[in-house]
Motif scaffolding. Structure first.
Motif, PDB file in Angstrom:
ATOM      1  N   VAL A  53      35.694  -4.502  56.991  1.00  0.00           N
ATOM      2  CA  VAL A  53      36.425  -4.093  56.228  1.00  0.00           C
ATOM      3  C   VAL A  53      37.741  -5.159  55.916  1.00  0.00           C
ATOM      4  O   VAL A  53      37.925  -6.209  56.959  1.00  0.00           O
ATOM      5  CB  VAL A  53      36.552  -2.769  56.268  1.00  0.00           C
ATOM      6  N   GLY A  54      37.813  -4.994  55.143  1.00  0.00           N
ATOM      7  CA  GLY A  54      39.268  -6.116  54.807  1.00  0.00           C
ATOM      8  C   GLY A  54      40.663  -5.042  54.672  1.00  0.00           C
ATOM      9  O   GLY A  54      41.095  -4.090  54.428  1.00  0.00           O
ATOM     10  N   ILE A  55      42.037  -5.562  55.525  1.00  0.00           N
ATOM     11  CA  ILE A  55      43.325  -4.958  55.613  1.00  0.00           C
ATOM     12  C   ILE A  55      43.732  -5.769  54.891  1.00  0.00           C
ATOM     13  O   ILE A  55      44.306  -6.981  54.915  1.00  0.00           O
ATOM     14  CB  ILE A  55      43.282  -4.282  56.927  1.00  0.00           C
ATOM     15  N   LEU A  56      44.854  -5.196  53.735  1.00  0.00           N
ATOM     16  CA  LEU A  56      45.277  -6.665  53.310  1.00  0.00           C
ATOM     17  C   LEU A  56      46.421  -6.088  52.689  1.00  0.00           C
ATOM     18  O   LEU A  56      47.195  -5.011  51.542  1.00  0.00           O
ATOM     19  CB  LEU A  56      44.919  -7.291  51.572  1.00  0.00           C
ATOM     20  N   HIS A  57      47.927  -6.339  52.907  1.00  0.00           N
ATOM     21  CA  HIS A  57      49.153  -5.808  52.952  1.00  0.00           C
ATOM     22  C   HIS A  57      50.254  -7.001  53.943  1.00  0.00           C
ATOM     23  O   HIS A  57      49.644  -7.958  54.329  1.00  0.00           O
ATOM     24  CB  HIS A  57      48.926  -4.548  54.245  1.00  0.00           C
ATOM     25  N   SER A  58      50.537  -6.676  53.166  1.00  0.00           N
ATOM     26  CA  SER A  58      52.616  -7.900  53.055  1.00  0.00           C
ATOM     27  C   SER A  58      52.987  -7.797  54.973  1.00  0.00           C
ATOM     28  O   SER A  58      53.538  -6.679  54.788  1.00  0.00           O
ATOM     29  CB  SER A  58      53.634  -7.800  52.485  1.00  0.00           C
ATOM     30  N   PHE A 123      41.260  -2.282  51.809  1.00  0.00           N
ATOM     31  CA  PHE A 123      42.298  -0.514  52.665  1.00  0.00           C
ATOM     32  C   PHE A 123      43.439  -1.649  52.042  1.00  0.00           C
ATOM     33  O   PHE A 123      44.106  -2.402  52.666  1.00  0.00           O
ATOM     34  CB  PHE A 123      42.077  -0.260  53.391  1.00  0.00           C
ATOM     35  N   GLY A 124      44.445  -1.433  51.420  1.00  0.00           N
ATOM     36  CA  GLY A 124      45.494  -2.732  50.850  1.00  0.00           C
ATOM     37  C   GLY A 124      45.801  -2.759  49.150  1.00  0.00           C
ATOM     38  O   GLY A 124      45.818  -1.757  48.671  1.00  0.00           O
ATOM     39  N   TYR A 147      43.529   2.288  47.710  1.00  0.00           N
ATOM     40  CA  TYR A 147      45.034   1.733  47.239  1.00  0.00           C
ATOM     41  C   TYR A 147      45.773   3.120  47.331  1.00  0.00           C
ATOM     42  O   TYR A 147      46.293   4.047  46.917  1.00  0.00           O
ATOM     43  CB  TYR A 147      45.688   1.862  45.887  1.00  0.00           C
ATOM     44  N   PRO A 148      47.090   2.938  48.423  1.00  0.00           N
ATOM     45  CA  PRO A 148      47.550   4.144  49.051  1.00  0.00           C
ATOM     46  C   PRO A 148      49.176   4.261  48.812  1.00  0.00           C
ATOM     47  O   PRO A 148      49.757   5.162  48.812  1.00  0.00           O
ATOM     48  CB  PRO A 148      48.298   3.777  50.466  1.00  0.00           C
TER      49      PRO A 148
END
Length: 415
Positions: A53-58, A123-124, A147-148
């Motif tokens: 899976v991917g995690i994509l945040h700043s 998740f991001g 999207y959280p």
């Protein structure tokens, strides 16, 4: 020659049957299931024992203050899922990318995760601007984004599961509360200058004027990352609103609240309700700089229930005793668990099947730190709204909790 070949095939089949007969029934059933229903048919990064899976945040830039907790919560959830046996017998592997507080970068990294890395889910994102930038990529490549963040609503994509609140679950409920509890009639609106604050304030203005019978006495937007609020504060002092209604985002909050306090605008004299400050931001702002002001969220770290006590303990064990947990952090934690439930219901990681399973209205989490949540067919969660009053120690005292609110991303009269 044909009779001999048929006999050989028949003998071969009898040997397979005898071999299977020597195996436990559970192994036979598992083998039959694996033959009948491959874990993916769409080329995702799924092996016999892993799924990626991917995690994509700043992790860098002005939004890092807000987004760091989200990726920490997602990693905690994935760790716990792996420790409990994984998903469909597979351990979850993570590829992490940095959106760098730059919206085109979110689109670029989304494309990499979906096209190059072939992740089964991502998740991001945090801001609506980053989500809007990434959304065309997810829809084109048929990816799945969890999207959280609480957001403005007015969106429902097949390729997104929204684990934060939409406008009716936050903006409208918060305004109703402050009008009733504080007798508020006049409002000054201030936000960062991008899609979420502007759309949120458009919804807020309609509600204030058309439903509450109140008046907006000022409306101001500052560039994301801006730290100069002197002119806005002077206008607020001149207008003397009953409520400052704020959607200042990210690192700008530090300057905003410190400058309010320096100007003598504190909770002793002024009611302030924000829709954008959680424990993550307060860690940078300092509890002493917004003591007595209010946030409207669905989760606060101080909630006293067994689910949350266990969650806070596990989070601090993984990320340090001084770490804090905000609304979006908790909503991010729900993402991997909701994905696990949908995948296991579908029996496959294929996005179309996972989405179909998610839309049937029976996926729920009784172990969510915020309390019971349920996934609606419109891809949003049923949840409660809560008003928290900030204390000097950086935690919030919950002073209001709503009933469970059905998500309505397209409320009539607010579009």
């Amino acid at each position: 020659m044909s009779d001999k070949s048929d006999n050989q095939r028949s003998w071969g089949r009898r040997k397979v049957v005898r071999a299977l007969g020597a195996l436990p029934l559970g192994i036979i059933l598992a083998s039959q299931l694996s033959w009948a229903a491959p874990a993916t048919t769409t080329g995702q990064a799924v092996t016999d024992d892993t799924v990626t899976v991917g995690i994509l945040h700043s992790l860098t830039g002005t939004m890092a203050i807000s987004e760091t907790g989200a990726q920490e919560a997602e990693k905690l959830a994935i760790k716990q899922i792996n420790e409990s046996g994984g998903i469909l017998g597979r351990q979850i592997k993570i590829i992490q990318e940095d959106g760098a507080s730059d919206w085109p970068t979110f689109a670029e990294k989304s494309r990499k995760l979906l096209v190059n890395d072939k992740v089964a889910a991502v998740f991001g994102c945090w801001t609506s601007a980053s989500r809007k930038a990434a959304l065309p990529v997810f829809e084109k490549e048929n990816g799945l984004l969890y999207y959280p963040t609480f957001y403005e609503g007015l969106e429902q994509s097949k390729n997104v599961i929204y684990t934060g609140q939409e406008a009716t679950q936050q903006i409208l409920d918060g305004l109703n509360w402050v009008a009733k509890e504080k007798g508020a009639k006049t409002f000054y609106l201030i936000g960062s200058d991008y899609i979420w604050p502007r759309t949120s304030m458009k919804i807020a203005r309609k509600h204030i004027e058309n439903v509450l019978g109140g008046k907006v006495v000022g409306e101001e937007y500052k560039p994301l990352g801006d730290t100069q609020f002197g002119s806005v504060i002077n206008k607020i002092r001149l207008k003397k609103p009953d409520v400052i209604y704020a959607a200042v985002v990210g690192g700008s909050n530090v300057a905003w609240f410190k400058q309010l306090k320096a100007a003598g605008i504190t909770s002793k004299k002024q009611t302030l309700l924000t829709i954008s400050v959680t424990e993550d931001e307060v860690l940078g702002i300092g509890g002493e700089n917004l003591e007595g002001f209010y946030s409207i969220m669905k989760y606060f770290q101080s909630q006293d229930n067994p689910n949350n006590v266990a969650f806070v303990k596990a989070f601090k064990e993984m990320w340090g005793e001084d770490s804090v947990i905000g609304d979006v952090t908790q909503a991010a934690y729900l993402g991997p668990w909701l994905w696990k439930a949908a995948v296991e219901k579908a029996g496959t990681f294929d996005v179309d099947a996972v989405v179909k399973a998610s839309e049937e209205g029976d996926i729920e989490l009784t172990t969510a730190p915020e309390g019971y949540v349920k996934l609606h067919p419109n891809h949003h969660l049923w949840s409660k709204a809560r008003v928290g009053m900030w204390k000097k120690d950086g935690q919030a005292e919950v002073v209001y909790t709503s009933e469970l609110i059905e998500p309505d991303p397209f409320p009539e009269g607010y579009q």
